[in-house]
Design an enzyme around this catalytic site. Structure first.
Site, PDB file in Angstrom:
ATOM      1  N   LYS A  30      52.316  48.815  16.429  1.00 21.61           N
ATOM      2  CA  LYS A  30      51.832  47.330  16.127  1.00 21.61           C
ATOM      3  C   LYS A  30      50.335  47.462  15.174  1.00 21.61           C
ATOM      4  CE  LYS A  30      48.646  45.765  19.395  1.00 21.61           C
ATOM      5  NZ  LYS A  30      47.264  45.276  18.815  1.00 21.61           N
ATOM      6  N   ASN A  31      49.598  48.526  15.677  1.00 21.65           N
ATOM      7  CA  ASN A  31      48.335  48.509  14.740  1.00 21.65           C
ATOM      8  C   ASN A  31      48.701  49.143  13.362  1.00 21.65           C
ATOM      9  OD1 ASN A  31      46.890  47.582  16.834  1.00 21.65           O
ATOM     10  ND2 ASN A  31      45.972  49.491  17.315  1.00 21.65           N
ATOM     11  N   CYS A  87      41.593  40.436  22.376  1.00 21.04           N
ATOM     12  CA  CYS A  87      41.321  40.897  23.675  1.00 21.04           C
ATOM     13  C   CYS A  87      39.744  40.791  23.848  1.00 21.04           C
ATOM     14  CB  CYS A  87      41.312  42.416  23.907  1.00 21.04           C
ATOM     15  SG  CYS A  87      43.241  42.732  24.358  1.00 21.04           S
ATOM     16  N   ASP A 101      42.210  53.275  23.203  1.00 24.78           N
ATOM     17  CA  ASP A 101      43.476  52.555  23.690  1.00 24.78           C
ATOM     18  C   ASP A 101      44.135  53.071  24.681  1.00 24.78           C
ATOM     19  OD1 ASP A 101      42.844  50.509  21.981  1.00 24.78           O
ATOM     20  OD2 ASP A 101      44.159  50.698  20.455  1.00 24.78           O
ATOM     21  N   ARG A 106      32.791  42.876  19.654  1.00 24.03           N
ATOM     22  CA  ARG A 106      33.706  43.034  18.763  1.00 24.03           C
ATOM     23  C   ARG A 106      33.419  42.094  17.303  1.00 24.03           C
ATOM     24  NH1 ARG A 106      39.624  43.894  20.898  1.00 24.03           N
ATOM     25  NH2 ARG A 106      39.832  45.396  19.148  1.00 24.03           N
ATOM     26  N   ARG A 116      51.869  41.335  24.108  1.00 25.55           N
ATOM     27  CA  ARG A 116      51.032  41.494  22.504  1.00 25.55           C
ATOM     28  C   ARG A 116      51.433  42.982  22.095  1.00 25.55           C
ATOM     29  NH1 ARG A 116      45.348  41.098  22.428  1.00 25.55           N
ATOM     30  NH2 ARG A 116      45.703  41.654  20.507  1.00 25.55           N
TER      31      ARG A 116
HETATM   32  C1  UD1 Z   1      41.077  49.058  16.113  1.00 27.77           C
HETATM   33  C2  UD1 Z   1      42.466  48.880  16.757  1.00 27.77           C
HETATM   34  C3  UD1 Z   1      42.086  48.855  18.235  1.00 27.77           C
HETATM   35  C4  UD1 Z   1      41.446  49.696  18.822  1.00 27.77           C
HETATM   36  C5  UD1 Z   1      40.198  49.951  17.999  1.00 27.77           C
HETATM   37  C6  UD1 Z   1      39.288  51.291  18.414  1.00 27.77           C
HETATM   38  C7  UD1 Z   1      43.876  47.563  15.261  1.00 27.77           C
HETATM   39  C8  UD1 Z   1      44.521  46.261  14.781  1.00 27.77           C
HETATM   40  N1  UD1 Z   1      43.431  47.718  16.255  1.00 27.77           N
HETATM   41  O1  UD1 Z   1      40.423  48.066  16.075  1.00 27.77           O
HETATM   42  O2  UD1 Z   1      43.429  48.930  19.105  1.00 27.77           O
HETATM   43  O3  UD1 Z   1      40.901  49.669  20.254  1.00 27.77           O
HETATM   44  O4  UD1 Z   1      40.420  50.014  16.768  1.00 27.77           O
HETATM   45  O5  UD1 Z   1      39.890  52.399  18.205  1.00 27.77           O
HETATM   46  O6  UD1 Z   1      44.052  48.477  14.705  1.00 27.77           O
HETATM   47  N2  UD1 Z   1      32.236  46.893  15.493  1.00 27.77           N
HETATM   48  C9  UD1 Z   1      31.127  46.569  14.641  1.00 27.77           C
HETATM   49  N3  UD1 Z   1      31.204  45.767  13.397  1.00 27.77           N
HETATM   50  C10 UD1 Z   1      32.326  45.282  12.946  1.00 27.77           C
HETATM   51  C11 UD1 Z   1      33.445  45.553  13.491  1.00 27.77           C
HETATM   52  C12 UD1 Z   1      33.563  46.518  14.667  1.00 27.77           C
HETATM   53  O7  UD1 Z   1      30.025  46.862  15.057  1.00 27.77           O
HETATM   54  O8  UD1 Z   1      32.391  44.776  11.886  1.00 27.77           O
HETATM   55  C13 UD1 Z   1      32.391  47.734  16.440  1.00 27.77           C
HETATM   56  C14 UD1 Z   1      32.901  47.043  17.492  1.00 27.77           C
HETATM   57  O9  UD1 Z   1      31.704  46.448  18.456  1.00 27.77           O
HETATM   58  C15 UD1 Z   1      33.414  48.319  18.541  1.00 27.77           C
HETATM   59  C16 UD1 Z   1      33.950  49.271  17.059  1.00 27.77           C
HETATM   60  O10 UD1 Z   1      33.152  48.828  16.027  1.00 27.77           O
HETATM   61  O11 UD1 Z   1      32.355  49.076  19.263  1.00 27.77           O
HETATM   62  C17 UD1 Z   1      35.508  48.971  17.204  1.00 27.77           C
HETATM   63  O12 UD1 Z   1      35.756  47.595  16.971  1.00 27.77           O
HETATM   64  P1  UD1 Z   1      36.946  46.805  16.576  1.00 27.77           P
HETATM   65  O13 UD1 Z   1      36.482  45.832  15.356  1.00 27.77           O
HETATM   66  O14 UD1 Z   1      37.458  45.960  17.688  1.00 27.77           O
HETATM   67  O15 UD1 Z   1      37.922  47.797  16.250  1.00 27.77           O
HETATM   68  P2  UD1 Z   1      39.240  47.545  15.300  1.00 27.77           P
HETATM   69  O16 UD1 Z   1      39.085  48.528  14.105  1.00 27.77           O
HETATM   70  O17 UD1 Z   1      39.252  46.093  14.828  1.00 27.77           O
END
Ligand code: UD1
Length: 427
Positions: free
Chosen positions: A22-23, A117, A310, A122, A403
């Site tokens: 999925k990712n 989620c 995850d 996030r 999902r």
């Molecule tokens: C991806 C994965 C998800 C996994 C996560 C961590 C996909 C579609 N999803 O989510 O399954 O759980 O990596 O391995 O690939 N953060 C910031 N600023 C930002 C974005 C994120 O500070 O602009 C922080 C968040 O608060 C969190 C961490 O970075 O602590 C990871 O955030 P998140 O954006 O949710 O991870 P993804 O890369 O989207």
């Protein structure tokens, strides 16, 4: 809403095939917005998130056809609408990844702030700062991100140097896509090294991008004027594979997980071994067995190649049954212990202090009605249900599970689990 009913106690045995990731599929589907023509993805899992993104691509003006394991995205004659509404984006956080490709290709985009989620705050600040470094002008207005290209260069993004504050998988993917059509060179630092980032870079390069260094901390992208369509087979889902591996271990079973990539699971495999499981390479995947008792094991989640966040919820179920005390530290998300209270209802003994869970092993879990709260928490409840002996387990609100897991009840039933889906159960 559907529920899953499990009568636990059966050791899982046999072979099971992992679906496409999925990712990996989600960002690649967003990357199709960068090219004209028809892009074809194969080995795409049939999941709610994929259908959600397909609906979003259609809304954006792409003729998107979801087949048996395939998704075709056609841009010909498209009536482009670079605007992603809340109704579609709120269902899945990864939808925000359409912003960069739309902006890079059309010079403007309007995308709702994402949902997904509820496992922490996030934010998407790093995605937006990176786009701003490339010259984008970004405004937040009533829950929407409005982005415009720079005044110069007819709105085309320009190459930039950007260092992420922390390691962010989708942020790295997002900026790689946007930079592919920018003018000049972009250098991204403190990048995520997840296999899904590397896979996206391979796909983008097959479309004509000039990306180097994906899979390392620093990625260099030399922007090009246009890209061509892709035809790509999505790699296997390492989190789905890991979930089945934990299920095999938890039930003291013996399972070959076909398609699982040993190379992409080192951090996780070494912890499974520490816990007392035998994990070996098989011709077509990974074999997991357990004959002896589970040993307590401490884990700390970390960006790849560390232990994946995850897999934290699923691994916690194993530790609930280990002979002693384990400490689980969650370093990526601040609110990713929502499964703890549900596991406690099944007899688990867990203390949570901040981002640390202290798990005191118990001899067994007992079935109960529990509520799925997020995607991976749901998977942990399924594993707990497979192990629980005294009563059956009903897992409510399984739409979270749908999902990220394709036909999970069929796959587990083939391994000997007593598991059924109850349609439209009351939650
Ligand atoms: C991806 C994965 C998800 C996994 C996560 C961590 C996909 C579609 N999803 O989510 O399954 O759980 O990596 O391995 O690939 N953060 C910031 N600023 C930002 C974005 C994120 O500070 O602009 C922080 C968040 O608060 C969190 C961490 O970075 O602590 C990871 O955030 P998140 O954006 O949710 O991870 P993804 O890369 O989207």
């Amino acid at each position: 809403m559907d529920a899953i009913r499990i009568r636990g106690g059966n050791p899982l045995r046999g072979r099971i095939r992992v679906s496409g990731a999925k990712n990996a599929a989600l960002p690649i589907l967003c990357a199709t917005l960068l090219s004209p023509g028809t892009c074809l993805l194969r080995n795409v899992p049939s999941l709610r998130d994929i259908h959600t993104l397909a609906a979003l691509l259609r809304f954006l003006g792409r003729d998107t056809e979801v087949g048996e394991g395939t998704v075709a995205v056609r841009a010909e004659g498209a009536n482009v609408r670079p605007e992603a509404p809340y109704e579609l984006v709120k269902q899945m956080r990864a939808s925000v990844l359409v912003l960069g490709p739309l902006l890079a290709r059309y010079g403007r985009a309007r995308v709702s702030l994402p949902g997904g989620c509820a496992i922490g705050a996030r934010p998407v600040d790093q995605h937006l700062k990176g786009l701003e470094a490339m010259g984008a002008r970004i405004e937040l207005d009533r829950g929407y991100i409005t982005a415009k290209g720079p005044d110069t260069e007819k709105g085309r993004l320009r190459g930039a140097e950007f260092c992420f504050d922390n390691v962010i998988v989708t942020g790295t993917e997002h900026l790689m896509m946007a930079a592919s059509l920018a003018k000049g060179r972009t250098v991204l630092s403190n990048c995520a090294q997840e296999p899904e980032v590397t896979e996206l870079a391979q796909v983008l390069n097959s479309m004509g991008s000039q990306i180097q260094g994906a899979g390392s901390h620093q990625i260099t992208i030399d922007g090009v004027d246009e890209l061509r369509p892709c035809d790509h087979i999505v790699a296997s889902d390492r989190i789905e594979a890991g979930t089945f591996m934990v299920a095999a271990a938890a039930t003291a079973g013996d399972v070959i997980v076909e398609g699982a990539s040993f190379e992409h699971m080192h951090g996780f495999v070494s912890k499974l071994r520490d816990a007392g499981c035998t994990v070996t390479r098989d011709d077509d995947g990974v074999r997991v067995r357990r004959d002896g008792p589970l040993r307590p094991t401490n884990i700390t989640t970390a960006p790849y190649p560390g232990f994946p966040t995850d897999m934290q919820a699923q691994f916690m179920v194993l530790m609930c049954l280990a002979n002693g005390r384990s400490i689980i530290t969650e370093m990526i998300f601040e609110n990713r212990f929502m499964h703890v209270s549900e596991l406690a209802r099944m007899g688990a003994n867990i203390d949570v202090r901040g981002n640390t869970a202290i798990v005191h092993g118990v001899p067994n879990l007992s079935g109960a009605s529990v509520m799925a709260t997020d995607l991976r928490a749901s998977a942990s409840l399924v594993i707990a249900g497979l192990v629980a002996t005294s009563h059956e387990t009903d897992i409510l609100r399984v739409y979270h599970l749908d999902r990220g897991y394709e036909h999970i009840e069929h796959k587990l039933a083939r391994l000997g689990a007593d598991i059924t889906r109850i349609k439209d159960a009351r939650a």
